[in-house]
Enzyme design. Structure first.
Site: not given
Ligand code: GCO
Ligand code: MN
Ligand code: MN
Length: 393
Positions: A91, A220, A186, A260, A184, A258, A223, A294, A60, A248, A57
């Protein structure tokens, strides 16, 4: 650490976000447990463990509010780190959720000042991504949603989101940027409900854009699973539509926030089926884009644990590729899933619609009872998959 055929190399196209391996372990109940890492150090470590790419990002890399001179110094150092360590930026994306101005969303917010600022920030971030060599630009609608749903017409939100994506594809064309957008989805978190909740919603939305050819999806695992859906089916629909521009990968249990988690650490069977699809081991056209993780390390981990986590994501992917190849090469598996053919019906089913083919199809004799009595051996098929996953075959 021993090395083997499952150690990643850049040829595997594995990438991580700065925010993933750089995640300091903050959660809603507690602050960071690990030190903030310098982006250049992350690049060095990713190079060492065989990753191919690093994604980011805008914030970041460049802290919000940095001066132009600071920005140039940071970008210069980062480019050098990429070059020194043989790591690329496949990306880039925009952080449209951390700054307080985005508390009611960005492109869909009610206040035009917020929507204008979101476009300003994204155009600047696109320039940064292009400067670093990114070929894909991800749009995750972090806070594009609601809790108090009466605050705006959800149709208006869709229109605003469309305007932003159309505007930004024009911006790229105007600037001559060869950048593809990946949307993307979610379903929720951080908002109560997020617009365009799943990859299927995104695919339908893309068809309504001015330049749909520039826009695809970034599904993802977490998600789609949060929504209780099959990641594999949703990715398959995107692949079949030529719209899987990015992915992702992570781990998630249905019904949770979420998580991750490390890729493959939950629902190994879904992970297997996803890898099998992406790699085309069953004979479909494979996906050839970036394989982005991700995800982030558990909050229990120190720095060494973060790199164990990253290696684990990549190794599990490669282990699953090998398992999927073996599964699809197994004659018993192939026998069960072999195409059922019929010399009379196959030509009829592929013939174009016409009064004659309709008459022929409707006249075809089908022994409804007999067909319904043939065992399909899916119990055996699924057990074979389990045995491959457990290393018994
Ligand atoms: C989340 C998302 C993020 C995005 C990222 C890139 O749930 O926080 O998955 O990790 O993928 O912001 O767009
Ligand atoms: Mn993501
Ligand atoms: Mn996510």
């Amino acid at each position: 650490m021993t090395s083997d055929a499952f150690d990643p190399t850049p040829a595997d196209r594995f990438s991580f976000g700065l925010w993933t391996v750089g995640n300091p372990g903050r959660d809603p109940f507690g602050g960071p447990v690990r030190a903030t890492q310098d982006p250049c150090r992350i690049v060095k470590k990713l190079g060492e463990i065989g990753a191919w790419g690093v994604n980011l990002h805008d914030e970041d890399l460049i802290p919000f509010g940095s001066s132009a001179a600071e920005r140039d110094r940071i970008v210069g150092d980062f480019k050098k780190a990429l070059e020194d360590n043989g790591v690329v930026v496949p990306m880039a994306t925009t952080n449209l959720f951390s700054q307080p101005i985005f508390r009611d969303g960005a492109f869909t917010a009610n206040d035009p000042k917020v929507r204008a600022f979101a476009l300003q920030k994204t155009m600047t971030a696109i320039e940064l991504g292009v400067e670093l060599g990114a070929q894909t630009y991800v749009f995750w609608g972090g806070r594009e949603g609601t809790e108090a749903d009466a605050c705006r017409d959800p149709q208006e939100a869709t229109k605003r989101f469309r305007h932003a994506i159309d505007y930004l594809t024009c911006f790229c064309e105007d600037k001559g940027y060869d950048l593809r957008f990946a949307l993307e989805a979610k379903p929720n978190e951080p908002r109560g409900d997020i617009y365009l909740a799943t990859t299927g919603h995104m695919l339908a939305f893309i068809a309504t854009l001015d330049k749909p050819e520039r826009v695809g999806v970034n599904p993802e695992v977490a998600h789609e699973s949060m929504a209780g859906l099959s990641m594999t089916h949703n990715v398959a629909q995107a692949m079949e539509a030529g719209k899987l521009f990015h992915i992702d990968l992570n781990g998630q249990r249905i019904g949770r926030y979420d998580q991750d988690l490390r890729f493959g650490s939950e629902d190994l069977k879904q992970a297997f089926l996803l890898v099998r699809l992406l790699e085309g081991t069953a004979g479909n056209d494979p996906y050839s884009g970036p394989l982005h993780f991700d995800a982030h390390a558990y909050r229990t981990e120190d720095d060494a644990g973060v790199w164990d986590f990253a290696r684990g994501c990549m190794r599990t992917y490669k282990l699953l590729v090998a398992r999927a190849q073996a599964f699809d090469a197994d004659s018993e598996v192939r026998d069960i899933i072999a195409d059922v053919t019929d010399p009379v019906l196959d030509p009829l089913l592929s013939a174009p619609y016409s009064p004659e083919t309709v008459a022929a199809l409707r006249g075809a004799a089908i022994d409804v009872k007999a067909v319904a009595q043939i065992g399909l051996r899916y119990e055996r098929l699924d057990q074979l998959m389990v045995e491959y996953l457990m290393g018994a075959r």
